[in-house]
Write a protein that holds these residues in place. Structure first.
Motif, PDB file in Angstrom:
ATOM      1  N   TYR A   1       0.826  -1.203   0.000  1.00  0.00           N
ATOM      2  CA  TYR A   1       0.000   0.000   0.000  1.00  0.00           C
ATOM      3  C   TYR A   1       0.868   1.264   0.000  1.00  0.00           C
ATOM      4  N   TRP A   2       1.849   1.336   0.909  1.00  0.00           N
ATOM      5  CA  TRP A   2       2.688   2.546   0.988  1.00  0.00           C
ATOM      6  C   TRP A   2       3.526   2.706  -0.281  1.00  0.00           C
ATOM      7  N   GLN A   3       3.968   1.597  -0.849  1.00  0.00           N
ATOM      8  CA  GLN A   3       4.707   1.645  -2.121  1.00  0.00           C
ATOM      9  C   GLN A   3       3.817   2.223  -3.219  1.00  0.00           C
ATOM     10  N   ASP A   4       2.592   1.720  -3.311  1.00  0.00           N
ATOM     11  CA  ASP A   4       1.655   2.224  -4.318  1.00  0.00           C
ATOM     12  C   ASP A   4       1.348   3.702  -4.085  1.00  0.00           C
ATOM     13  N   ARG A   5       1.173   4.075  -2.844  1.00  0.00           N
ATOM     14  CA  ARG A   5       0.854   5.474  -2.511  1.00  0.00           C
ATOM     15  C   ARG A   5       1.983   6.405  -2.962  1.00  0.00           C
ATOM     16  N   ARG A   6       3.238   5.984  -2.742  1.00  0.00           N
ATOM     17  CA  ARG A   6       4.380   6.797  -3.171  1.00  0.00           C
ATOM     18  C   ARG A   6       4.404   6.961  -4.690  1.00  0.00           C
ATOM     19  N   HIS A   7       3.960   5.910  -5.414  1.00  0.00           N
ATOM     20  CA  HIS A   7       3.936   5.972  -6.883  1.00  0.00           C
ATOM     21  C   HIS A   7       2.704   6.691  -7.424  1.00  0.00           C
ATOM     22  N   GLY A   8       1.724   6.929  -6.558  1.00  0.00           N
ATOM     23  CA  GLY A   8       0.538   7.672  -6.977  1.00  0.00           C
ATOM     24  C   GLY A   8      -0.515   6.859  -7.694  1.00  0.00           C
ATOM     25  N   THR A   9      -0.318   5.549  -7.812  1.00  0.00           N
ATOM     26  CA  THR A   9      -1.329   4.667  -8.406  1.00  0.00           C
ATOM     27  C   THR A   9      -1.419   3.400  -7.571  1.00  0.00           C
ATOM     28  N   PHE A  10      -2.626   2.897  -7.465  1.00  0.00           N
ATOM     29  CA  PHE A  10      -2.828   1.704  -6.656  1.00  0.00           C
ATOM     30  C   PHE A  10      -3.104   0.507  -7.538  1.00  0.00           C
ATOM     31  N   GLY A  11      -2.576  -0.621  -7.121  1.00  0.00           N
ATOM     32  CA  GLY A  11      -2.794  -1.859  -7.835  1.00  0.00           C
ATOM     33  C   GLY A  11      -3.755  -2.747  -7.091  1.00  0.00           C
ATOM     34  N   THR A  12      -4.074  -3.844  -7.701  1.00  0.00           N
ATOM     35  CA  THR A  12      -4.766  -4.938  -7.036  1.00  0.00           C
ATOM     36  C   THR A  12      -3.765  -6.078  -6.993  1.00  0.00           C
ATOM     37  N   TRP A  13      -3.467  -6.535  -5.804  1.00  0.00           N
ATOM     38  CA  TRP A  13      -2.415  -7.524  -5.584  1.00  0.00           C
ATOM     39  C   TRP A  13      -3.007  -8.877  -5.229  1.00  0.00           C
ATOM     40  N   ALA A  14      -2.313  -9.917  -5.637  1.00  0.00           N
ATOM     41  CA  ALA A  14      -2.679 -11.278  -5.251  1.00  0.00           C
ATOM     42  C   ALA A  14      -1.392 -12.005  -4.910  1.00  0.00           C
ATOM     43  N   GLY A  15      -1.509 -13.015  -4.086  1.00  0.00           N
ATOM     44  CA  GLY A  15      -0.308 -13.752  -3.757  1.00  0.00           C
ATOM     45  C   GLY A  15      -0.573 -14.929  -2.854  1.00  0.00           C
ATOM     46  N   ASP A  16       0.499 -15.660  -2.657  1.00  0.00           N
ATOM     47  CA  ASP A  16       0.486 -16.837  -1.801  1.00  0.00           C
ATOM     48  C   ASP A  16       1.553 -16.668  -0.731  1.00  0.00           C
ATOM     49  N   VAL A  17       1.191 -17.032   0.467  1.00  0.00           N
ATOM     50  CA  VAL A  17       2.157 -17.051   1.562  1.00  0.00           C
ATOM     51  C   VAL A  17       2.501 -18.517   1.785  1.00  0.00           C
ATOM     52  N   ILE A  18       3.727 -18.868   1.476  1.00  0.00           N
ATOM     53  CA  ILE A  18       4.157 -20.265   1.512  1.00  0.00           C
ATOM     54  C   ILE A  18       5.044 -20.487   2.730  1.00  0.00           C
ATOM     55  N   ARG A  19       4.726 -21.491   3.516  1.00  0.00           N
ATOM     56  CA  ARG A  19       5.566 -21.845   4.657  1.00  0.00           C
ATOM     57  C   ARG A  19       6.684 -22.749   4.161  1.00  0.00           C
ATOM     58  N   LEU A  20       7.906 -22.339   4.439  1.00  0.00           N
ATOM     59  CA  LEU A  20       9.087 -23.097   4.029  1.00  0.00           C
ATOM     60  C   LEU A  20       9.521 -24.020   5.159  1.00  0.00           C
ATOM     61  N   PRO A  21      10.370 -25.020   4.873  1.00  0.00           N
ATOM     62  CA  PRO A  21      10.905 -25.846   5.951  1.00  0.00           C
ATOM     63  C   PRO A  21      11.583 -24.951   6.990  1.00  0.00           C
ATOM     64  N   GLY A  22      11.387 -25.248   8.250  1.00  0.00           N
ATOM     65  CA  GLY A  22      11.944 -24.424   9.308  1.00  0.00           C
ATOM     66  C   GLY A  22      10.991 -23.334   9.767  1.00  0.00           C
ATOM     67  N   GLY A  23       9.789 -23.249   9.153  1.00  0.00           N
ATOM     68  CA  GLY A  23       8.790 -22.289   9.594  1.00  0.00           C
ATOM     69  C   GLY A  23       8.840 -20.926   8.932  1.00  0.00           C
ATOM     70  N   GLU A  24       9.890 -20.639   8.155  1.00  0.00           N
ATOM     71  CA  GLU A  24       9.944 -19.351   7.458  1.00  0.00           C
ATOM     72  C   GLU A  24       8.817 -19.280   6.435  1.00  0.00           C
ATOM     73  N   ARG A  25       8.437 -18.035   6.085  1.00  0.00           N
ATOM     74  CA  ARG A  25       7.387 -17.846   5.085  1.00  0.00           C
ATOM     75  C   ARG A  25       7.947 -17.077   3.898  1.00  0.00           C
ATOM     76  N   ARG A  26       7.451 -17.421   2.719  1.00  0.00           N
ATOM     77  CA  ARG A  26       7.824 -16.711   1.505  1.00  0.00           C
ATOM     78  C   ARG A  26       6.546 -16.119   0.910  1.00  0.00           C
ATOM     79  N   PHE A  27       6.618 -14.838   0.554  1.00  0.00           N
ATOM     80  CA  PHE A  27       5.493 -14.167  -0.084  1.00  0.00           C
ATOM     81  C   PHE A  27       5.722 -14.139  -1.576  1.00  0.00           C
ATOM     82  N   ASP A  28       4.831 -14.773  -2.319  1.00  0.00           N
ATOM     83  CA  ASP A  28       4.853 -14.693  -3.780  1.00  0.00           C
ATOM     84  C   ASP A  28       3.699 -13.766  -4.163  1.00  0.00           C
ATOM     85  N   THR A  29       4.028 -12.489  -4.414  1.00  0.00           N
ATOM     86  CA  THR A  29       2.989 -11.528  -4.747  1.00  0.00           C
ATOM     87  C   THR A  29       3.109 -11.119  -6.198  1.00  0.00           C
TER      88      THR A  29
END
Length: 192
Positions: free
Chosen positions: A158-186
């Motif tokens: 949101y703040w990134q879009d606000r700085r650019h002056g245009t807003f997007g519609t975002w989609a993504g997956d939050v994937i849990r990796l081995p060890g509990g870390e998460r990866r955001f694929d947006t």
């Protein structure tokens, strides 16, 4: 699930005939119990370059900050749910501007649907699930005190879009990796 909600017998976990996934099945009355992801709906309530955040009064993540959001109720649209959650948690009335983000969290069986919204007035305050609510600009963001990583990522976009002056519609997956870390694929679906 341990017992059938239809007859009370103990259920079994197995793949029913004609299906491809394991389900809870009652061997007594043959009821198949389907479980599905929970839908979380909420808003990014905007007012003059600021966003309304809520400090949680409930677990999980008591005392940390988030956007007004919660589980969608039966017989409710995502728009209705987002407005209701914003009113319940922040006492704020909003006008929905549009879909902002949709994130899948398969590791916790949740789907987040977040809308950009405009505050209708400054008459807001903490609801029963919030300790505090306040309008915050980007430089005031309590990044180290955010309750949920998916909300943090939504706000960063949101703040990134606000700085650019245009807003997007975002989609993504939050994937849990081995060890509990998460990866955001947006990915950006569209730009205004």
């Amino acid at each position: 699930m341990k017992f059938c909600s239809q007859c009370g017998a103990a259920v079994e976990r197995r793949v029913p005939e004609g299906d491809s996934l394991p389900r809870y099945v009652c061997p007594s009355c043959a009821t198949i119990h389907y479980t599905n992801p929970k839908v979380v709906v909420g808003c990014l309530p905007e007012w003059e370059g600021k966003i309304l955040l809520c400090r949680r009064a409930i677990q999980p993540r008591h005392g940390l900050w988030t956007l007004p959001a919660g589980f969608l109720e039966d017989n409710e649209t995502t728009l209705e749910g987002a407005r209701r959650e914003t009113l319940e948690e922040a006492g704020a009335r909003v006008e929905i501007a549009g879909l902002y983000a949709l994130f899948n969290l398969p590791h916790v069986n949740q789907v987040y649907v977040m809308y950009r919204a405009r505050l209708l007035d400054l008459d807001f305050g903490p609801g029963p699930e919030s300790l505090d609510v306040k309008l915050i600009e980007e430089s005031q963001m309590p990044w180290e005190q955010m309750a949920f990583e998916v909300i943090t990522q939504t706000l960063k976009l949101y703040w990134q879009d606000r700085r650019h002056g245009t807003f997007g519609t975002w989609a993504g997956d939050v994937i849990r990796l081995p060890g509990g870390e998460r990866r955001f694929d947006t990915r950006l679906l569209r730009r205004e």
